[in-house]
Motif scaffolding. Sequence first.
Motif, PDB file in Angstrom:
ATOM      1  N   PHE A   1      34.559  43.078  49.969  1.00 33.98           N
ATOM      2  CA  PHE A   1      35.954  42.671  50.125  1.00 33.98           C
ATOM      3  C   PHE A   1      36.315  41.577  49.130  1.00 33.98           C
ATOM      4  O   PHE A   1      37.474  41.448  48.728  1.00 33.98           O
ATOM      5  N   GLY A   2      35.334  40.794  48.717  1.00 29.33           N
ATOM      6  CA  GLY A   2      35.583  39.815  47.668  1.00 29.33           C
ATOM      7  C   GLY A   2      35.981  40.474  46.359  1.00 29.33           C
ATOM      8  O   GLY A   2      36.740  39.910  45.572  1.00 29.33           O
ATOM      9  N   GLY A   3      35.482  41.686  46.128  1.00 27.01           N
ATOM     10  CA  GLY A   3      35.868  42.436  44.937  1.00 27.01           C
ATOM     11  C   GLY A   3      37.300  42.914  44.988  1.00 27.01           C
ATOM     12  O   GLY A   3      37.992  42.965  43.965  1.00 27.01           O
ATOM     13  N   LEU A   4      37.762  43.280  46.182  1.00 23.53           N
ATOM     14  CA  LEU A   4      39.170  43.643  46.340  1.00 23.53           C
ATOM     15  C   LEU A   4      40.050  42.415  46.104  1.00 23.53           C
ATOM     16  O   LEU A   4      41.052  42.494  45.382  1.00 23.53           O
ATOM     17  N   ILE A   5      39.669  41.275  46.696  1.00 26.90           N
ATOM     18  CA  ILE A   5      40.436  40.045  46.515  1.00 26.90           C
ATOM     19  C   ILE A   5      40.459  39.641  45.042  1.00 26.90           C
ATOM     20  O   ILE A   5      41.485  39.191  44.510  1.00 26.90           O
ATOM     21  N   ALA A   6      39.329  39.813  44.347  1.00 32.28           N
ATOM     22  CA  ALA A   6      39.270  39.488  42.922  1.00 32.28           C
ATOM     23  C   ALA A   6      40.291  40.300  42.134  1.00 32.28           C
ATOM     24  O   ALA A   6      40.960  39.785  41.228  1.00 32.28           O
ATOM     25  N   GLN A   7      40.428  41.573  42.467  1.00 30.56           N
ATOM     26  CA  GLN A   7      41.401  42.429  41.776  1.00 30.56           C
ATOM     27  C   GLN A   7      42.833  41.981  42.067  1.00 30.56           C
ATOM     28  O   GLN A   7      43.691  42.003  41.180  1.00 30.56           O
ATOM     29  N   GLU A   8      43.089  41.599  43.332  1.00 34.76           N
ATOM     30  CA  GLU A   8      44.429  41.115  43.673  1.00 34.76           C
ATOM     31  C   GLU A   8      44.757  39.840  42.901  1.00 34.76           C
ATOM     32  O   GLU A   8      45.863  39.686  42.367  1.00 34.76           O
ATOM     33  N   LEU A   9      43.807  38.911  42.861  1.00 37.22           N
ATOM     34  CA  LEU A   9      44.047  37.653  42.148  1.00 37.22           C
ATOM     35  C   LEU A   9      44.290  37.907  40.666  1.00 37.22           C
ATOM     36  O   LEU A   9      45.173  37.279  40.049  1.00 37.22           O
ATOM     37  N   LEU A  10      43.537  38.802  40.075  1.00 38.09           N
ATOM     38  CA  LEU A  10      43.708  39.112  38.661  1.00 38.09           C
ATOM     39  C   LEU A  10      45.074  39.733  38.403  1.00 38.09           C
ATOM     40  O   LEU A  10      45.786  39.333  37.471  1.00 38.09           O
ATOM     41  N   ALA A  11      45.452  40.702  39.222  1.00 35.01           N
ATOM     42  CA  ALA A  11      46.729  41.392  39.030  1.00 35.01           C
ATOM     43  C   ALA A  11      47.913  40.449  39.196  1.00 35.01           C
ATOM     44  O   ALA A  11      48.966  40.644  38.569  1.00 35.01           O
ATOM     45  N   LYS A  12      47.753  39.420  40.037  1.00 33.50           N
ATOM     46  CA  LYS A  12      48.847  38.483  40.313  1.00 33.50           C
ATOM     47  C   LYS A  12      48.808  37.243  39.423  1.00 33.50           C
ATOM     48  O   LYS A  12      49.580  36.305  39.627  1.00 33.50           O
ATOM     49  N   GLY A  13      47.897  37.225  38.452  1.00 33.18           N
ATOM     50  CA  GLY A  13      47.881  36.144  37.481  1.00 33.18           C
ATOM     51  C   GLY A  13      47.128  34.896  37.886  1.00 33.18           C
ATOM     52  O   GLY A  13      47.277  33.847  37.259  1.00 33.18           O
ATOM     53  N   PHE A  14      46.267  35.006  38.907  1.00 30.97           N
ATOM     54  CA  PHE A  14      45.496  33.849  39.347  1.00 30.97           C
ATOM     55  C   PHE A  14      44.102  33.782  38.703  1.00 30.97           C
ATOM     56  O   PHE A  14      43.324  32.884  39.030  1.00 30.97           O
ATOM     57  N   ALA A  15      43.788  34.700  37.817  1.00 36.93           N
ATOM     58  CA  ALA A  15      42.487  34.717  37.143  1.00 36.93           C
ATOM     59  C   ALA A  15      42.668  35.215  35.722  1.00 36.93           C
ATOM     60  O   ALA A  15      43.594  35.982  35.428  1.00 36.93           O
ATOM     61  N   VAL A  16      41.776  34.783  34.831  1.00 38.44           N
ATOM     62  CA  VAL A  16      41.837  35.253  33.446  1.00 38.44           C
ATOM     63  C   VAL A  16      41.030  36.528  33.245  1.00 38.44           C
ATOM     64  O   VAL A  16      41.246  37.276  32.293  1.00 38.44           O
ATOM     65  N   ALA A  17      40.083  36.770  34.148  1.00 36.22           N
ATOM     66  CA  ALA A  17      39.266  37.982  34.107  1.00 36.22           C
ATOM     67  C   ALA A  17      38.615  38.113  35.483  1.00 36.22           C
ATOM     68  O   ALA A  17      38.571  37.157  36.259  1.00 36.22           O
ATOM     69  N   ALA A  18      38.107  39.307  35.780  1.00 33.74           N
ATOM     70  CA  ALA A  18      37.490  39.501  37.090  1.00 33.74           C
ATOM     71  C   ALA A  18      36.370  40.527  36.998  1.00 33.74           C
ATOM     72  O   ALA A  18      36.426  41.475  36.210  1.00 33.74           O
ATOM     73  N   VAL A  19      35.361  40.306  37.838  1.00 29.19           N
ATOM     74  CA  VAL A  19      34.273  41.256  38.032  1.00 29.19           C
ATOM     75  C   VAL A  19      34.273  41.616  39.516  1.00 29.19           C
ATOM     76  O   VAL A  19      34.152  40.733  40.371  1.00 29.19           O
ATOM     77  N   ALA A  20      34.437  42.887  39.817  1.00 28.44           N
ATOM     78  CA  ALA A  20      34.476  43.362  41.205  1.00 28.44           C
ATOM     79  C   ALA A  20      33.251  44.242  41.437  1.00 28.44           C
ATOM     80  O   ALA A  20      33.145  45.321  40.853  1.00 28.44           O
ATOM     81  N   ILE A  21      32.340  43.769  42.271  1.00 23.46           N
ATOM     82  CA  ILE A  21      31.051  44.432  42.485  1.00 23.46           C
ATOM     83  C   ILE A  21      31.074  45.161  43.823  1.00 23.46           C
ATOM     84  O   ILE A  21      31.304  44.535  44.868  1.00 23.46           O
ATOM     85  N   ASP A  22      30.869  46.476  43.792  1.00 26.15           N
ATOM     86  CA  ASP A  22      30.965  47.295  45.005  1.00 26.15           C
ATOM     87  C   ASP A  22      32.206  46.910  45.811  1.00 26.15           C
ATOM     88  O   ASP A  22      32.122  46.590  47.001  1.00 26.15           O
ATOM     89  N   PRO A  23      33.387  46.937  45.166  1.00 24.10           N
ATOM     90  CA  PRO A  23      34.576  46.395  45.826  1.00 24.10           C
ATOM     91  C   PRO A  23      35.103  47.297  46.933  1.00 24.10           C
ATOM     92  O   PRO A  23      35.083  48.533  46.814  1.00 24.10           O
ATOM     93  N   ALA A  24      35.592  46.692  48.010  1.00 25.60           N
ATOM     94  CA  ALA A  24      36.289  47.453  49.047  1.00 25.60           C
ATOM     95  C   ALA A  24      37.438  48.208  48.387  1.00 25.60           C
ATOM     96  O   ALA A  24      38.094  47.688  47.476  1.00 25.60           O
ATOM     97  N   PRO A  25      37.694  49.441  48.810  1.00 26.14           N
ATOM     98  CA  PRO A  25      38.700  50.255  48.124  1.00 26.14           C
ATOM     99  C   PRO A  25      40.108  49.697  48.250  1.00 26.14           C
ATOM    100  O   PRO A  25      40.498  49.184  49.303  1.00 26.14           O
TER     101      PRO A  25
END
Length: 274
Positions: A90-114
């Motif tokens: 689920f941290g991988g899903l959150i990482a993708q959300e943060l990246l898409a919303k401009g809260f991160a410069v890059a992201a690695v999502a490992i075995d992310p929740a769909p």
Amino acid sequence: MSEHGPQRYPVLFIHGLWIHSSAWRAWQDLFEEHGYTTSAPGWPGDGDTVQATRDDPSGLDDVGIAAICRHYADIVDAMPVKPIVIGHSFGGLIAQELLAKGFAVAAVAIDPAPVKGVKILPFAQLRSALPVLGNPANRKRTVALTAEQFRYSFGNAVSQEESDELFARWTIPGPGRPLFEDATATFVRESPAAVDTHHAVRGPLLLMSGTEDHVVPLKVTQAVVKLYADNPSRTDFLEVEGRGHSLTMDSGWTDVADLALQWIAEREPELAES
């Protein structure tokens, strides 16, 4: 300046369901050896330690995806520089959300929740989620896995002994709400599991999947990769052969961490220009 060159972006680690944030400590040590500053704050409601969370998990009751995402967005807002975010499950899903919303410069999502839009549900994924989804009352409370459930969901690609050790060392009760939200995302228009995979202008994203994962099977992560196909921003995908959902904390964790480190190092020139 560090011994590894110019000061690098900070790295923010986000854990997944049923695992305490302290399971990232070895990753933090490795990344700090490579010149990164790191942090691994827990979810809202997590205790400071594994045992504290086990003793009183009530702070996690009814905590959902939106609350978790806001929690980490607030943490990023307090940072002097936007981080690289690395999330598992689920941290991988959150990482993708943060990246898409401009809260991160890059992201690695490992075995992310769909994310919303993935319509396949392999049997292994369903079986892994049944300890929570099998009882509708679990939506508003926390649920702890048994050692046997952990073995199937997380520890299927390691020995029984190692699975039991990981269970004893890192597991905590987790809120049921994120699983219910993810399971029903297809049918909810404003699902908190939705990520703008098509249009978000964002930094680079790496999706990683263990080929033997039961919680988020390989074909599920492959389906997520397809959702990003028309996004002009960089999306990379790596399969980690023979690894299950415990890949970030079991005895082979350094193989996964090294892949993430290498990818980040390769992206740094792009990030410096952005």
